[in-house]
Write a protein that holds these residues in place. Sequence first.
Motif: not given
Length: 187
Positions: A87, A90, A103, A126, A129-130, A133, A153, A157
């Motif tokens: 995180i 990111y 991203c 997505l 990604f979910i 994570m 997320i 974002v």
Amino acid sequence: MRYPAAETAEKHERILDQAAKLFRERGFSGVSVSEIMKATGLTHGPFYNHFPSKEALMAESMQHTSQKAMGKFSAVENTADGKADFIGSYLSATHRDTPGDGCLIAALAPEISREPAVRGPLTCHLADFIDKMTSQFPWPEDKPARQQAIQAIAAMVGGLVMARAVSDEALSDEILHDVLAGLTKGS
């Protein structure tokens, strides 16, 4: 003249890499096929040997970028520290300042909502990604892990998009810092 399959595949990969970078930097409408081909060191002519349209390139470049991004999860520790590091990376100034390498959701989501050809690849990205994570990191047991992953997320974002959008660097840094703090406290 026909090129060996390996050379054709290498050119195809270069086109995808450059397209993905340029799309994330400047948006789908902000870059032409000619500019993408020039960035790969190729002329405009061979483009249609690789893709039937710019829209097809947009979709395939997103799938290509997504696969690379999901592959990076294997290098991330599945610990609370690994989650905080992920995180933190990111929500960093480096990620904020290099959208072409970052991203695809944060760089392109508003445009994607108006581009039917790429909504499917974004949806798949997505969802992946979910899932990554959710399964990669430990989550507090007070709420379902998937729900927490989606919330994280969305905050990541949103924070990155906001940090990129403002003209005040101090405010941008504050946004990144505060979203990071909110997501990593008590991890």
